[in-house]
Write a protein that holds these residues in place. Structure first.
Motif, PDB file in Angstrom:
ATOM      1  N   CYS A  53       0.830  -1.204   0.000  1.00 37.20           N
ATOM      2  CA  CYS A  53       0.000   0.000   0.000  1.00 37.20           C
ATOM      3  C   CYS A  53       0.865   1.255   0.000  1.00 37.20           C
ATOM      4  O   CYS A  53       1.849   1.346   0.751  1.00 37.20           O
ATOM      5  CB  CYS A  53      -0.915  -0.006   1.206  1.00 37.20           C
ATOM      6  SG  CYS A  53      -2.099   1.354   1.215  1.00 37.20           S
ATOM      7  N   HIS A  55       0.002   4.024   1.115  1.00 36.49           N
ATOM      8  CA  HIS A  55      -0.274   4.849   2.293  1.00 36.49           C
ATOM      9  C   HIS A  55       0.782   4.602   3.368  1.00 36.49           C
ATOM     10  O   HIS A  55       1.636   5.460   3.595  1.00 36.49           O
ATOM     11  CB  HIS A  55      -1.698   4.570   2.815  1.00 36.49           C
ATOM     12  CG  HIS A  55      -2.053   5.364   4.031  1.00 36.49           C
ATOM     13  ND1 HIS A  55      -2.622   4.804   5.141  1.00 36.49           N
ATOM     14  CD2 HIS A  55      -1.892   6.687   4.300  1.00 36.49           C
ATOM     15  CE1 HIS A  55      -2.802   5.758   6.053  1.00 36.49           C
ATOM     16  NE2 HIS A  55      -2.375   6.901   5.569  1.00 36.49           N
ATOM     17  N   GLN A  56       0.740   3.423   3.997  1.00 35.26           N
ATOM     18  CA  GLN A  56       1.733   3.145   5.040  1.00 35.26           C
ATOM     19  C   GLN A  56       2.314   1.747   4.933  1.00 35.26           C
ATOM     20  O   GLN A  56       2.836   1.223   5.922  1.00 35.26           O
ATOM     21  CB  GLN A  56       1.131   3.383   6.425  1.00 35.26           C
ATOM     22  CG  GLN A  56       0.909   4.870   6.717  1.00 35.26           C
ATOM     23  CD  GLN A  56       0.322   5.135   8.093  1.00 35.26           C
ATOM     24  OE1 GLN A  56       0.088   4.214   8.867  1.00 35.26           O
ATOM     25  NE2 GLN A  56       0.067   6.397   8.389  1.00 35.26           N
ATOM     26  N   GLY A  57       2.201   1.130   3.771  1.00 33.59           N
ATOM     27  CA  GLY A  57       2.974  -0.077   3.525  1.00 33.59           C
ATOM     28  C   GLY A  57       2.350  -1.396   3.912  1.00 33.59           C
ATOM     29  O   GLY A  57       3.036  -2.424   3.895  1.00 33.59           O
ATOM     30  N   CYS A  58       1.062  -1.425   4.245  1.00 34.19           N
ATOM     31  CA  CYS A  58       0.413  -2.712   4.491  1.00 34.19           C
ATOM     32  C   CYS A  58       0.267  -3.487   3.185  1.00 34.19           C
ATOM     33  O   CYS A  58       0.409  -2.927   2.093  1.00 34.19           O
ATOM     34  CB  CYS A  58      -0.964  -2.492   5.114  1.00 34.19           C
ATOM     35  SG  CYS A  58      -0.897  -1.883   6.806  1.00 34.19           S
ATOM     36  N   CYS A  69      -6.888  -2.317   0.887  1.00 37.72           N
ATOM     37  CA  CYS A  69      -5.901  -2.380   1.959  1.00 37.72           C
ATOM     38  C   CYS A  69      -6.610  -2.617   3.287  1.00 37.72           C
ATOM     39  O   CYS A  69      -7.535  -1.879   3.642  1.00 37.72           O
ATOM     40  CB  CYS A  69      -5.095  -1.087   2.030  1.00 37.72           C
ATOM     41  SG  CYS A  69      -3.832  -1.162   3.320  1.00 37.72           S
ATOM     42  N   CYS A  71      -5.541  -2.145   6.260  1.00 36.69           N
ATOM     43  CA  CYS A  71      -5.139  -1.309   7.394  1.00 36.69           C
ATOM     44  C   CYS A  71      -6.033  -0.093   7.583  1.00 36.69           C
ATOM     45  O   CYS A  71      -6.527   0.151   8.673  1.00 36.69           O
ATOM     46  CB  CYS A  71      -3.680  -0.902   7.244  1.00 36.69           C
ATOM     47  SG  CYS A  71      -2.568  -2.283   7.575  1.00 36.69           S
ATOM     48  N   HIS A  72      -6.228   0.692   6.530  1.00 38.95           N
ATOM     49  CA  HIS A  72      -7.047   1.899   6.664  1.00 38.95           C
ATOM     50  C   HIS A  72      -8.074   2.018   5.551  1.00 38.95           C
ATOM     51  O   HIS A  72      -8.658   3.085   5.347  1.00 38.95           O
ATOM     52  CB  HIS A  72      -6.159   3.152   6.708  1.00 38.95           C
ATOM     53  CG  HIS A  72      -4.975   3.005   7.619  1.00 38.95           C
ATOM     54  ND1 HIS A  72      -3.707   2.751   7.147  1.00 38.95           N
ATOM     55  CD2 HIS A  72      -4.889   3.022   8.967  1.00 38.95           C
ATOM     56  CE1 HIS A  72      -2.869   2.628   8.178  1.00 38.95           C
ATOM     57  NE2 HIS A  72      -3.560   2.788   9.282  1.00 38.95           N
ATOM     58  N   GLY A  73      -8.245   0.949   4.778  1.00 37.05           N
ATOM     59  CA  GLY A  73      -9.370   0.894   3.848  1.00 37.05           C
ATOM     60  C   GLY A  73      -9.165   1.528   2.492  1.00 37.05           C
ATOM     61  O   GLY A  73     -10.141   1.731   1.770  1.00 37.05           O
ATOM     62  N   SER A  74      -7.929   1.821   2.111  1.00 32.88           N
ATOM     63  CA  SER A  74      -7.746   2.352   0.759  1.00 32.88           C
ATOM     64  C   SER A  74      -8.183   1.316  -0.271  1.00 32.88           C
ATOM     65  O   SER A  74      -8.009   0.110  -0.082  1.00 32.88           O
ATOM     66  CB  SER A  74      -6.278   2.713   0.518  1.00 32.88           C
ATOM     67  OG  SER A  74      -5.922   3.866   1.245  1.00 32.88           O
ATOM     68  N   PRO A  87      -7.322   6.486   2.507  1.00 34.66           N
ATOM     69  CA  PRO A  87      -6.375   7.597   2.586  1.00 34.66           C
ATOM     70  C   PRO A  87      -5.173   7.560   1.625  1.00 34.66           C
ATOM     71  O   PRO A  87      -4.473   8.566   1.529  1.00 34.66           O
ATOM     72  CB  PRO A  87      -5.877   7.542   4.036  1.00 34.66           C
ATOM     73  CG  PRO A  87      -6.011   6.094   4.402  1.00 34.66           C
ATOM     74  CD  PRO A  87      -7.254   5.632   3.698  1.00 34.66           C
TER      75      PRO A  87
HETATM   76 FE1  FES Z   1      -3.028   0.954   3.321  1.00 36.33          FE
HETATM   77 FE2  FES Z   1      -3.117   2.778   5.234  1.00 36.33          FE
HETATM   78  S1  FES Z   1      -1.548   1.361   4.850  1.00 36.33           S
HETATM   79  S2  FES Z   1      -4.640   2.337   3.768  1.00 36.33           S
END
Ligand code: FES
Length: 107
Positions: A53, A55-58, A69, A71-74, A87
């Motif tokens: 991802c 965003h933050q690498g999930c 994703c 983690c935060h739903g992207s 996000p």
């Molecule tokens: Fe994927 Fe935040 S790490 S939406």
């Protein structure tokens, strides 16, 4: 080519069987140990994206015809990697693959 410019050490690695990817659908795989997402938007046409991802690498997965994703739903478009819902701000980077018969090969 051995001149660099975007090829990886994994070039030539068999990534998946074409027949494992639903037409209009997607699967997860790895290239050089890195998680990727493979889609077959139209028959015989395969595109691949990093599953990390932006965003933050999930690790992004396949859910309901899109890349989601946990983690935060992207949400990312499974044919283009474009962001459909944040996000995350940036698309999933595409990864070069080629189709050779029923084999999908890292490019
Ligand atoms: Fe994927 Fe935040 S790490 S939406």
């Amino acid at each position: 080519s051995d001149s660099g410019g975007g090829t990886t050490d994994a070039a030539g690695e068999e990534v998946a069987a074409l027949s494992d990817i639903p037409v209009g659908g997607s699967i997860g795989a790895t290239i050089g140990g890195a998680p990727v997402l493979l889609s077959q938007p139209t028959e015989g046409d395969v595109v691949a994206f990093s599953a990390i991802c932006t965003h933050q690498g999930c690790q992004v997965g396949v859910e309901g015809g899109a890349f989601v994703c946990p983690c935060h739903g992207s949400v990312f478009d499974a044919a283009t990697g474009a962001v459909e819902q944040g996000p995350a701000l940036d698309p999933l980077p595409s990864v070069a693959v080629m189709v050779d018969g029923d084999r999908v090969i890292a490019g």
